[in-house]
Scaffold this motif. Structure first.
Motif, PDB file in Angstrom:
ATOM      1  N   TRP A 117       0.823  -1.200   0.000  1.00 25.34           N
ATOM      2  CA  TRP A 117       0.000   0.000   0.000  1.00 25.34           C
ATOM      3  C   TRP A 117       0.868   1.266   0.000  1.00 25.34           C
ATOM      4  O   TRP A 117       0.592   2.222  -0.736  1.00 25.34           O
ATOM      5  N   ILE A 118       1.909   1.258   0.791  1.00 27.59           N
ATOM      6  CA  ILE A 118       2.809   2.416   0.847  1.00 27.59           C
ATOM      7  C   ILE A 118       3.398   2.698  -0.532  1.00 27.59           C
ATOM      8  O   ILE A 118       3.440   3.837  -0.994  1.00 27.59           O
ATOM      9  N   LYS A 119       3.806   1.629  -1.186  1.00 30.96           N
ATOM     10  CA  LYS A 119       4.398   1.794  -2.508  1.00 30.96           C
ATOM     11  C   LYS A 119       3.418   2.452  -3.469  1.00 30.96           C
ATOM     12  O   LYS A 119       3.752   3.389  -4.182  1.00 30.96           O
ATOM     13  N   THR A 120       2.199   1.951  -3.448  1.00 23.96           N
ATOM     14  CA  THR A 120       1.182   2.505  -4.351  1.00 23.96           C
ATOM     15  C   THR A 120       0.845   3.938  -3.997  1.00 23.96           C
ATOM     16  O   THR A 120       0.806   4.805  -4.854  1.00 23.96           O
ATOM     17  N   VAL A 121       0.613   4.172  -2.732  1.00 24.27           N
ATOM     18  CA  VAL A 121       0.121   5.490  -2.342  1.00 24.27           C
ATOM     19  C   VAL A 121       1.218   6.542  -2.519  1.00 24.27           C
ATOM     20  O   VAL A 121       0.933   7.693  -2.861  1.00 24.27           O
ATOM     21  N   LEU A 122       2.469   6.157  -2.350  1.00 26.63           N
ATOM     22  CA  LEU A 122       3.555   7.119  -2.572  1.00 26.63           C
ATOM     23  C   LEU A 122       3.614   7.540  -4.036  1.00 26.63           C
ATOM     24  O   LEU A 122       4.006   8.662  -4.346  1.00 26.63           O
ATOM     25  N   SER A 123       3.225   6.642  -4.917  1.00 25.70           N
ATOM     26  CA  SER A 123       3.282   6.981  -6.332  1.00 25.70           C
ATOM     27  C   SER A 123       2.264   8.063  -6.696  1.00 25.70           C
ATOM     28  O   SER A 123       2.302   8.615  -7.778  1.00 25.70           O
ATOM     29  N   TRP A 124       1.360   8.344  -5.787  1.00 26.99           N
ATOM     30  CA  TRP A 124       0.397   9.426  -6.014  1.00 26.99           C
ATOM     31  C   TRP A 124       0.860  10.727  -5.384  1.00 26.99           C
ATOM     32  O   TRP A 124       0.097  11.679  -5.266  1.00 26.99           O
ATOM     33  N   GLN A 125       2.085  10.773  -4.949  1.00 23.28           N
ATOM     34  CA  GLN A 125       2.672  11.994  -4.411  1.00 23.28           C
ATOM     35  C   GLN A 125       1.843  12.614  -3.288  1.00 23.28           C
ATOM     36  O   GLN A 125       1.458  13.774  -3.363  1.00 23.28           O
TER      37      GLN A 125
ATOM     38  N   SER B  12      13.431  10.811 -10.875  1.00 18.00           N
ATOM     39  CA  SER B  12      12.498  10.727 -11.998  1.00 18.00           C
ATOM     40  C   SER B  12      12.960   9.666 -12.992  1.00 18.00           C
ATOM     41  O   SER B  12      14.092   9.187 -12.941  1.00 18.00           O
ATOM     42  N   LEU B  13      12.068   9.363 -13.886  1.00 21.45           N
ATOM     43  CA  LEU B  13      12.362   8.355 -14.903  1.00 21.45           C
ATOM     44  C   LEU B  13      13.560   8.777 -15.753  1.00 21.45           C
ATOM     45  O   LEU B  13      14.390   7.952 -16.127  1.00 21.45           O
ATOM     46  N   SER B  14      13.654  10.060 -16.036  1.00 22.36           N
ATOM     47  CA  SER B  14      14.778  10.559 -16.846  1.00 22.36           C
ATOM     48  C   SER B  14      16.098  10.242 -16.175  1.00 22.36           C
ATOM     49  O   SER B  14      17.076   9.874 -16.840  1.00 22.36           O
ATOM     50  N   GLU B  15      16.116  10.388 -14.848  1.00 19.12           N
ATOM     51  CA  GLU B  15      17.362  10.131 -14.147  1.00 19.12           C
ATOM     52  C   GLU B  15      17.740   8.661 -14.220  1.00 19.12           C
ATOM     53  O   GLU B  15      18.909   8.325 -14.418  1.00 19.12           O
ATOM     54  N   VAL B  16      16.747   7.830 -14.051  1.00 20.20           N
ATOM     55  CA  VAL B  16      16.992   6.396 -14.181  1.00 20.20           C
ATOM     56  C   VAL B  16      17.533   6.104 -15.577  1.00 20.20           C
ATOM     57  O   VAL B  16      18.522   5.392 -15.746  1.00 20.20           O
ATOM     58  N   GLY B  53      16.266   3.706  -6.036  1.00 19.09           N
ATOM     59  CA  GLY B  53      15.001   3.695  -5.287  1.00 19.09           C
ATOM     60  C   GLY B  53      13.910   4.465  -6.016  1.00 19.09           C
ATOM     61  O   GLY B  53      13.119   5.168  -5.416  1.00 19.09           O
ATOM     62  N   TYR B  54      13.886   4.297  -7.328  1.00 17.65           N
ATOM     63  CA  TYR B  54      12.886   5.019  -8.124  1.00 17.65           C
ATOM     64  C   TYR B  54      11.469   4.551  -7.824  1.00 17.65           C
ATOM     65  O   TYR B  54      11.196   3.364  -7.770  1.00 17.65           O
ATOM     66  N   LEU B  55      10.597   5.508  -7.597  1.00 15.90           N
ATOM     67  CA  LEU B  55       9.164   5.216  -7.471  1.00 15.90           C
ATOM     68  C   LEU B  55       8.443   5.976  -8.570  1.00 15.90           C
ATOM     69  O   LEU B  55       8.644   7.174  -8.719  1.00 15.90           O
TER      70      LEU B  55
END
Lengths: 344, 344
Positions: A117-125, B12-16, B53-55
């Motif tokens: 859940w943390i992983k997903t929710v972090l992706s929503w900034q 960011s994706l660009s950095e990756v 640690g890219y998200l």
DNA sequence: AAGCGCTAAGTTACCCGTAACGTAACAGTT
DNA sequence: AACTGTTACGTTACGGGTAACTTAGCGCTT
């Protein structure tokens, strides 16, 4: 019906601007009301906004500047009893009043669910995270640290939190009850609760409770209902199991008041007197305790307040105010009348 | 400590991509796993993803394409009793299992709060909305229609929903109880519930109940606790008020089982026998009913299931499957033993 | 060896707002 | 009349990712 042409195309700021005959930027200024436009222009733009039913796209706003979103991720183990429902209510009311939104995650008492859940929710900034419990998977901790946003750990007070901790000391609350019950003369004590794979606040309370009881020469028989919800029927059933396997138990401590009420109903149905034949102690001082004829021996915990304070600290943190890292909300033991008293 | 240099800069994706020595697009392809890259490239990119640690930033994804977010806005009146807590649990578990997130709104039973919440939550481009209740402000309805996303109205079944409706017919459920109680020979009946400015499912039940009772020559005395939460103490207190003002009441119908239990405790504390001296009927068949010694006369409603089905229909709708507009989950009356029976 | 087809990549444009900057028009100053 | 300041806009670039298109490179056919 006939509107299969395209999906209901969203109205963008550019469209409003084009309709009003101004530039996007001017429309943006009008909508934010920070000045830099004439009254005539404002009216023109606002008229088109109304006409077209324009709704701003906050995604784009967050995206544009470095301003963060107004999301707050909130993880809660379950809503099966009133404990966390009240905590969540406290959080969401406070956050809502300040223009923030809770993104809920029911993590079912497992660290894996929480991590996912943390992983997903972090992706929503999100602007911040409020997590129940002090235990997190190593990867979760890594992500939380890397996210660079406020994290409030609630419920189980943590003297060295990731960021901020709000709650009570569950060990102490269990310990106090243990001392109280042994002080009342009980030595053969039962515990009825639920059990999950992960250590949690309830197991911490049990640890404190056992330490106190065993330190006073008593002993604790545990009846843990695996993966069950800590509510009425689990308390009823767990009590039955406990009394069948350990008939000599004189007093039972429950994971919470809902389970204690279930136990109370079980022993009453068997014709046992409380506290004459058996003592009953709960935890949480849940709403149901307010209508029982006997005052349930319990431990008062301000559930709603924990949520509210957690939200307040999150908001303070977001607005850059200094915030103490560790906030003990406190509890107090309710002697009640469902255990026999020292002087009786 | 020393990391006050800058805010924890997001990767960011660009950095990756730069680190891996490929283009943004290639990195994007690898992360989405839709093919179009070599195994060697995949490993290279994934290694850097781990290292840095890219998200992913889902905001950008939603922003980029016309694909919608995985947010589902969920409005719930309150979490003060188990009714909506269970509905919410049903919704969030199901949504969570399919990769969606609930954005919660506690609308406190007012249309204004709901309207404000809808406006805010729509600005986050949710994939859909689940709203409790069939009543919405005109502006809210306008916004919902303009949003072009699935809207599931739950709880109070609506034969002509905005989009999809899931729930039960509250009028009928009240009506059935009214008929049942009058059939048991009661004529002077009380009702204890809470009251809000807006019509809601509870008031619809009361309407149905009164119609049945009055149609059979009985009459209903209402005791409405304004703006209170429909839980134990409110039932306890409301019963006291009702019996003081209308001592002749023979049977009381409650807004829900929690309130009914509060009432049960009140009348017991006054030494009254149930159902000998007074009848008690609740609604919802809440968890507490499972441990009471008498079977509480009530109406079984699958709260969790309403939430689950609502979430399922939302998910089906989002994946383009055909969905029926109106889904009646059904209820059934539980005769119980807290009212006197026809044959007694 | 030229031509074809395929895969693996790179390039470009775009999504929707906002910050930063540029500029026209006009008022007031000297 | 020339200069300065202010107001009210317009223009450009940008953020992170993706769709659509383009290109490079390789193996295979004839």
């Amino acid at each position: 019906m006939a509107d299969k042409d395209r999906k209901n195309s969203k109205i963008s700021l550019s469209e409003v601007a084009k309709e009003a005959g101004v530039s996007k930027m001017t429309a943006s200024r009008v909508l934010r009301g920070h000045g830099g436009y004439s009254e005539k222009t404002r009216e023109l733009v606002m008229k088109k906004v109304d006409e077209l039913g324009y709704l701003p796209n906050r995604l784009a706003t967050v995206f544009a500047g470095d301003q963060s979103s107004t999301f707050i991720g909130v993880s809660i183990p379950d809503l099966g009893n009133e404990v966390f429902a009240q905590v969540l209510e406290g959080i969401d009311r406070k956050l809502g009043a300040f223009g923030h939104q809770s993104v809920l995650g029911l993590t079912q008492h497992t660290l894996e669910e929480e991590e996912a859940w943390i992983k997903t929710v972090l992706s929503w900034q999100p602007a911040g995270l409020i997590l129940t419990g002090r235990y997190h998977s190593p990867r979760a901790i890594e992500m939380l640290k890397g996210a660079g946003i406020p994290v409030v750990e609630i419920w189980d007070l943590n003297s060295s939190p990731l960021d901020i901790s709000v709650g009570i000391n569950h060990f102490d609350s269990g310990f106090d009850m243990g001392r109280y019950l042994t002080g009342c003369g009980y030595t053969r004590i039962g515990y009825v609760g639920t059990s999950h794979d992960t250590a949690n606040a309830a197991s911490t309370r049990l640890d404190g409770f056992c330490k106190a009881v065993e330190g006073s020469g008593g002993n604790v028989t545990r009846q843990l209902c695996l993966h069950d919800t800590a509510t009425y029927y689990t308390g009823f059933y767990g009590t039955e199991q406990l009394l069948l396997s350990s008939p000599g138990v004189e007093c039972i401590y429950y994971q919470n008041d809902a389970m204690a009420f279930g136990g109370l109903q079980y022993v009453s149905s068997k014709g046992m007197d409380v506290p004459g034949d058996i003592g009953i102690a709960g935890w949480g001082d849940l709403p149901i305790a307010s209508v029982l004829q006997k005052r349930l021996t319990s431990c008062h915990v301000p559930h709603l307040k924990i949520g509210q304070v957690a939200a307040e600290m999150m908001l303070a943190r977001l607005s850059g105010e200094p915030v103490q890292a560790c906030r003990d909300i406190g509890f107090h033991l309710i002697p009640g009348t469902t255990v026999r008293h020292e002087d009786s």
